[in-house]
Scaffold this active site. Structure first.
Site, short mmCIF file in Angstrom:
data_model
loop_
_atom_site.label_atom_id
_atom_site.label_comp_id
_atom_site.label_asym_id
_atom_site.label_seq_id
_atom_site.Cartn_x
_atom_site.Cartn_y
_atom_site.Cartn_z
N ASP A 141 0.83 -1.21 0.00
CA ASP A 141 0.00 0.00 0.00
C ASP A 141 0.86 1.26 0.00
O ASP A 141 0.44 2.31 0.48
CB ASP A 141 -0.94 -0.01 1.22
CG ASP A 141 -2.08 1.00 1.08
OD1 ASP A 141 -2.64 1.38 2.13
OD2 ASP A 141 -2.37 1.42 -0.05
N ASP A 169 -3.28 -3.07 -2.46
CA ASP A 169 -4.34 -2.07 -2.49
C ASP A 169 -4.21 -1.23 -3.77
O ASP A 169 -3.13 -1.16 -4.37
CB ASP A 169 -4.24 -1.15 -1.26
CG ASP A 169 -5.46 -0.24 -1.13
OD1 ASP A 169 -5.32 0.85 -0.52
OD2 ASP A 169 -6.53 -0.59 -1.64
N GLU A 199 -11.50 4.11 -1.07
CA GLU A 199 -11.93 4.41 0.29
C GLU A 199 -12.81 5.66 0.36
O GLU A 199 -12.51 6.70 -0.22
CB GLU A 199 -10.72 4.58 1.24
CG GLU A 199 -9.60 5.47 0.75
CD GLU A 199 -8.53 4.73 0.01
OE1 GLU A 199 -8.81 3.69 -0.60
OE2 GLU A 199 -7.39 5.20 -0.01
C1 LIG Z 1 11.03 4.84 -2.84
C2 LIG Z 1 10.14 4.60 -1.66
C3 LIG Z 1 9.41 3.28 -1.77
N1 LIG Z 1 9.49 2.61 -0.53
C4 LIG Z 1 8.80 2.99 0.58
N2 LIG Z 1 9.20 2.48 1.76
C5 LIG Z 1 8.54 2.82 2.90
N3 LIG Z 1 7.47 3.63 2.92
C6 LIG Z 1 7.06 4.14 1.75
C7 LIG Z 1 7.68 3.84 0.53
N4 LIG Z 1 7.00 4.45 -0.46
C8 LIG Z 1 5.99 5.15 0.13
N5 LIG Z 1 6.03 4.96 1.45
C9 LIG Z 1 5.09 5.48 2.43
O1 LIG Z 1 3.86 4.81 2.22
C10 LIG Z 1 2.77 5.74 2.18
C11 LIG Z 1 2.39 5.94 0.75
C12 LIG Z 1 1.20 5.56 0.28
C13 LIG Z 1 0.87 5.78 -1.16
N6 LIG Z 1 -0.56 5.59 -1.32
C14 LIG Z 1 -1.19 6.25 -2.29
O2 LIG Z 1 -0.61 6.96 -3.08
C15 LIG Z 1 -2.68 6.09 -2.35
C16 LIG Z 1 -3.40 7.05 -3.07
C17 LIG Z 1 -4.79 6.98 -3.16
C18 LIG Z 1 -5.51 7.99 -3.94
C19 LIG Z 1 -6.55 7.62 -4.79
C20 LIG Z 1 -7.24 8.58 -5.54
C21 LIG Z 1 -6.91 9.92 -5.40
F1 LIG Z 1 -7.59 10.85 -6.10
C22 LIG Z 1 -5.88 10.30 -4.56
C23 LIG Z 1 -5.18 9.35 -3.83
C24 LIG Z 1 -5.50 5.98 -2.49
C25 LIG Z 1 -4.77 5.01 -1.75
O3 LIG Z 1 -5.40 4.02 -1.08
C26 LIG Z 1 -3.38 5.07 -1.68
O4 LIG Z 1 -2.72 4.08 -0.97
C27 LIG Z 1 3.35 6.98 2.81
C28 LIG Z 1 2.60 8.24 2.46
C29 LIG Z 1 4.79 6.97 2.31
O5 LIG Z 1 5.64 7.74 3.11
MG LIG Z 2 -4.04 2.48 -0.50
#
Ligand SMILES: CCCNc1ncnc2c1ncn2[C@@H]1O[C@H](/C=C/CNC(=O)c2cc(-c3ccc(F)cc3)cc(O)c2O)[C@H](C)[C@H]1O
Ligand SMILES: [Mg+2]
Length: 214
Positions: A141, A169, A199
Site C-alpha cells: 500500500d 491495495d 476508500e
Molecule cells: C522509494 C520509496 C518506496 N518505498 C517505501 N518504503 C517505505 N514507505 C514508503 C515507501 N514508499 C511510500 N512509502 C510510504 O507509504 C505511504 C504511501 C502511500 C501511497 N498511497 C497512495 O498513493 C494512495 C493514493 C490513493 C488515492 C486515490 C485517488 C486519489 F484521487 C488520490 C489518492 C489511495 C490510496 O489508497 C493510496 O494508498 C506513505 C505516504 C509513504 O511515506
Molecule cells: Mg491504499
C-alpha cells in the site's frame, strides 16, 4: 503552526476512540475520513476484504509496505494470533511518528514492529536484521510504482515461500498496471481480483490477492 492531516486524524482517534480498543480506533478514523477529511487509508469497505484475507491466511509473519497513519496496521494486527508479528515499513518520519501513536492507542504495540526506512533498503535486511524466514502475508500500500520492484526484490531475497500471499491495495485507483500485469501473467502467481471502491468514495478500486507458487 498549522497542523497536518495525519495530526488531525490522530487527534480524532485520541478524542473519539477508547484506548486499547482497536475497533474503536478503526471506527474513529473511518468516521473522521467520511465526515471531516478524506485520507488514503484502505478504509472500511476494502478493509473488510483485508480482514477476510488476514483471517483466512492466519499469518505468523506479515509485512506491510507503507504504514502512513497506521489504519491498516491496526486492522491487520487486531486479527493476528498470539506471537504473530507484523513488520510495517514507513520512510516518512512524520507519518511514522503519527502511526506509532495510533498503534499505541489501539494497544497493539506488542504485535507490531514499525521500521522507519525505505522498503528497497529494508527488504534485503529482513532475514539478517529482523529474523524473518519468509512472509506468510504481504500487504502492499505504498507508492504504486514500487509494488513491482519490491515484489521482485522480495522474490530475490527469498522472502516468499510456496503459498505466501501478496495483497495489493489500489490496483485500479490510482492503479498499479505493471504490477497487475506481472502477477496476472507470471506462472509463479495465482491472482484474484476483489472488486471494491476507493476508500470513502463510489469510485471503483480493488484489491489483488496473489498466491506465490514457489
Ligand atoms: C522509494 C520509496 C518506496 N518505498 C517505501 N518504503 C517505505 N514507505 C514508503 C515507501 N514508499 C511510500 N512509502 C510510504 O507509504 C505511504 C504511501 C502511500 C501511497 N498511497 C497512495 O498513493 C494512495 C493514493 C490513493 C488515492 C486515490 C485517488 C486519489 F484521487 C488520490 C489518492 C489511495 C490510496 O489508497 C493510496 O494508498 C506513505 C505516504 C509513504 O511515506
Ligand atoms: Mg491504499
Amino acid at each position: 503552526t498549522q497542523s497536518t492531516r495525519p495530526q488531525r486524524l490522530l487527534s480524532a482517534v485520541q478524542k473519539n476512540a477508547t484506548r486499547g480498543d482497536p475497533c474503536s480506533v478503526v471506527k474513529a478514523i473511518d468516521q473522521f475520513c467520511r465526515s471531516k477529511e478524506w485520507a488514503m487509508n484502505v478504509g472500511d469497505e476494502k478493509g473488510c476484504i483485508l480482514d477476510s484475507v488476514v483471517s483466512e491466511v492466519n499469518p505468523t509473519t506479515v509485512l506491510e509496505l507503507g504504514t502512513y497513519c497506521g489504519y491498516s496496521t491496526v486492522r491487520i494486527a487486531n486479527l493476528l494470533p498470539p506471537h504473530a508479528k507484523l513488520i510495517t515499513l514507513e520512510f516518512n518520519p512524520d507519518f511514522a511518528a503519527i502511526a506509532r501513536q495510533v498503534i499505541a492507542w489501539s494497544g497493539l504495540e506488542e504485535k507490531v514492529q514499525l521500521v522507519e526506512g525505505a522498503s528497497g533498503d529494508l527488504i534485503p535486511k529482513m532475514k539478517e536484521d529482523f529474523g524473518v524466514k519468509t512472509f506468510d502475508l504481504v500487504f502492499l500500500d505504498h507508492w504504486k510504482d514500487r509494488y513491482l520492484p519490491d515484489t521482485k526484490l522480495m522474490e530475490a531475497c527469498g522472502l516468499l515461500r510456496k503459498g505466501s500471499i501478496l495483497l495489493a491495495d489500489n490496483v485500479i485507483c490510482p492503479g498499479t498496471p505493471d504490477y497487475l500485469e506481472y502477477v496476472r501473467s507470471s506462472p509463479r502467481y495465482e491472482s484474484q481480483y476483489f472488486k471494491s471502491h476507493l476508500e470513502y468514495t463510489k469510485v471503483e478500486d480493488g484489491l489483488e490477492k496473489s498466491v506465490f507458487l514457489g
